[in-house]
Design an enzyme around this catalytic site. Structure first.
Site, PDB file in Angstrom:
ATOM      1  CE  LYS A 185      46.428  27.415  39.715  1.00 54.68           C
ATOM      2  NZ  LYS A 185      47.808  27.760  40.126  1.00 54.68           N
TER       3      LYS A 185
ATOM      4  CB  SER B 271      47.324  31.199  42.295  1.00 54.09           C
ATOM      5  OG  SER B 271      48.070  30.229  41.568  1.00 54.09           O
TER       6      SER B 271
ATOM      7  CB  SER C 136      50.713  28.982  42.860  1.00 53.54           C
ATOM      8  OG  SER C 136      50.450  30.349  42.902  1.00 53.54           O
TER       9      SER C 136
HETATM   10  N1  GLN Z   1      51.819  34.447  44.818  1.00 51.82           N
HETATM   11  C1  GLN Z   1      52.728  34.555  43.720  1.00 51.82           C
HETATM   12  C2  GLN Z   1      52.224  35.567  42.728  1.00 51.82           C
HETATM   13  O1  GLN Z   1      51.190  36.129  42.953  1.00 51.82           O
HETATM   14  C3  GLN Z   1      52.935  33.208  43.076  1.00 51.82           C
HETATM   15  C4  GLN Z   1      51.802  32.807  42.247  1.00 51.82           C
HETATM   16  C5  GLN Z   1      52.045  31.512  41.557  1.00 51.82           C
HETATM   17  O2  GLN Z   1      52.931  30.746  41.924  1.00 51.82           O
HETATM   18  N2  GLN Z   1      51.269  31.274  40.511  1.00 51.82           N
HETATM   19  O3  GLN Z   1      52.852  35.803  41.734  1.00 51.82           O
END
Ligand code: GLN
Length: 486
Positions: free
Chosen positions: A80, A155, A179
């Site tokens: 990532k 994400s 995410s």
């Molecule tokens: N979807 C969640 C957010 O936008 C979690 C994102 C994540 O775990 N990095 O904060």
């Protein structure tokens, strides 16, 4: 042959390498060829490190020939683009960090390289890991190979698609509120968020420091165990990394379920829960019951407050973490002749950050401001304490908790974009474990009527990933999920 290689798991590739049926170079080339063909459409990778990958694969082949193979020798992995990688562009999918080449390596990626990993490249994500559909990346959205115009979740959407489309053996993600797990569910693969503190956060671009954790995204539970053992462990460069012993889970996945107590939280079945998701969850319960587990209804009373408090705490920490991107120290600088320092900050930040990142910075700054700190941030911290307590009490009665991973299957690009809150609801089942810091794993459970994957989530006691792995491995065998072959 090269097609079949791409479908193999880490465990299978390691056996094939050890028995000299294939070389690391052949495996790496198979993935790089597939990335070249698919990436223009799927957009899973922001940076492809082909040359570096081939050199690492050749070095792995030399080691294997000398009988010096390490745990992950010659296995191609996608990273990532939130992990700093020495000498390789690291962007967090933002314009702000476009062209940023870190002079250091994150601890987690260093450990994997030290174990023989071949790094294929850096995967796309929601900008600064803020999002649930991988549509906030400066480098464009990522597609899910399970359908047309489908989001991969977020994400870690690029990392999920890289695995589900067989463009790597496995990938690395980070999980702040879901995410790793939510994209894994949308993509029919396995995702583990380890206990907070298990994996060093050193060199991971910070979003919300009290929640961020690195974890593996893989084709199987066994592969997740293999990566977890290498990634985890104390790191003196991260003061929040824990001193817990790393269990050797990958060779103890055969476990009996007799005596295991499985909690089913009432609050995760709201009125209006998607019927197919509810049915999949019931199916998971039956599998565990048939294996001799005891099913225990439990209550996690503060579940409904988890999402609202997350969206106070995460933006608060983000607004503080992202203050460092000021046009002076990192990445982008927007500067015109005669411009003062305040204008330089303002112009750089308004050009460098996307809309979702700006929204979070504004919310975060607001809830931390002098007049509102007690009303929002402090209260949210107290509620977080209640959520932690709910889990603590539940784990006195049960050994593991089973829930759905996400409230829906993957959706089309453009859906759920009317207002941010609709998008935030994607994380309703993943956020509580993040708030409590406990380990959580998503496994693919089956397909809905539209042919899209649905995931189940297992939650465990802090530092008890072993139970998660054992239960997940047993369920994986019984669920018989068939992975995508593209
Ligand atoms: N979807 C969640 C957010 O936008 C979690 C994102 C994540 O775990 N990095 O904060």
């Amino acid at each position: 042959m090269s097609q079949e290689l791409r479908y193999a798991t880490i465990a299978q590739l390691t056996t094939m390498l050890a028995t000299k049926q294939v070389s690391a170079r052949e495996i790496t080339d198979a993935y790089l060829d597939a990335i070249e063909v698919s990436n223009p459409k799927l957009n899973a990778f922001i940076t492809i490190t082909a040359e570096q990958a081939r050199a690492q694969a050749d070095a792995s082949d030399a080691r294997i020939a000398q009988g010096e193979a390490r745990a992950l020798e010659g296995i191609p992995i996608a990273i990532k683009d939130l992990f700093c990688t020495k000498g390789v562009q690291t962007t967090a999918a933002s314009h702000m960090l476009e062209g940023f080449i870190p002079p250091y390596e994150s601890t987690v990626t260093q450990r994997l390289y030290d174990a023989g990993m071949v790094g294929l490249g850096k995967t796309n994500l929601d900008q600064f890991a803020m999002g649930s559909a991988n549509i906030t990346s400066y480098f464009g959205n990522v597609l899910n190979p399970w359908g047309e115009n489908l989001v991969p979740g977020g994400s870690s959407g690029g990392s999920a698609t890289a695995v589900s489309a067989n463009l790597c053996a496995a990938s690395l993600g980070t999980d702040t509120g879901g995410s790793i797990r939510q994209p894994a569910a949308f993509s029919g693969i396995v995702g583990l968020k380890p206990t907070y503190g298990r994996c060093s956060r050193y060199g991971i671009i910070a979003f919300a420091s009290s929640l961020d954790q690195a974890g593996p995204i893989t084709k199987t539970v066994e592969d997740a165990a293999i990566l977890f053992e290498i990634m985890a462990g104390h790191d003196e460069k991260d003061s929040t990394s824990a001193h817990h012993e790393i269990p050797h889970v990958s060779n103890m996945l055969e476990g009996d379920m007799k005596g295991l107590r499985v909690g089913i939280p009432l609050e995760y079945r709201p009125d209006g829960l998607d019927a197919e998701i509810a049915a999949m969850w019931d199916h998971g319960v039956e599998i565990l019951r048939a294996r001799g587990a005891e099913i225990v209804p439990i209550s996690l009373k503060h579940t409904k407050y988890a999402l609202p408090t997350y969206y106070i705490i995460a933006p608060a920490e983000a607004s503080s973490n992202l203050a460092r991107y000021d046009g002076v120290r990192y990445g982008l600088r927007v500067h015109e002749a005669g411009m003062g320092i305040d204008d330089l900050y303002e112009c750089t930040r308004s050009v460098g950050f996307g809309a979702e990142v700006k929204r979070r910075i504004m919310i975060g700054t607001y809830v931390l401001s002098a007049g509102y700190y007690d009303a929002y941030y402090k209260k949210a911290q107290r509620v977080r304490g209640c959520i932690i307590n709910d889990f603590r009490e539940a784990f006195e009665k049960v050994d593991v908790i089973l829930t759905p991973t996400a409230p829906s299957a993957a959706f089309k690009i453009g859906e759920k974009m009317d207002d941010p809150v609709t998008m935030y609801l994607n994380d309703v089942f993943t956020v509580p474990a993040s708030m409590a810091g406990i380990p959580a794993m998503a496994i693919p459970a089956g397909l809905n009527k539209a042919g899209l994957p649905l995931g189940l989530q297992l939650l465990g006691r802090s530092f008890d990933e072993v139970t998660l792995f054992k239960v997940a491995a047993a369920m994986e065998r019984d669920l018989g999920f068939v992975r995508l072959k593209v």
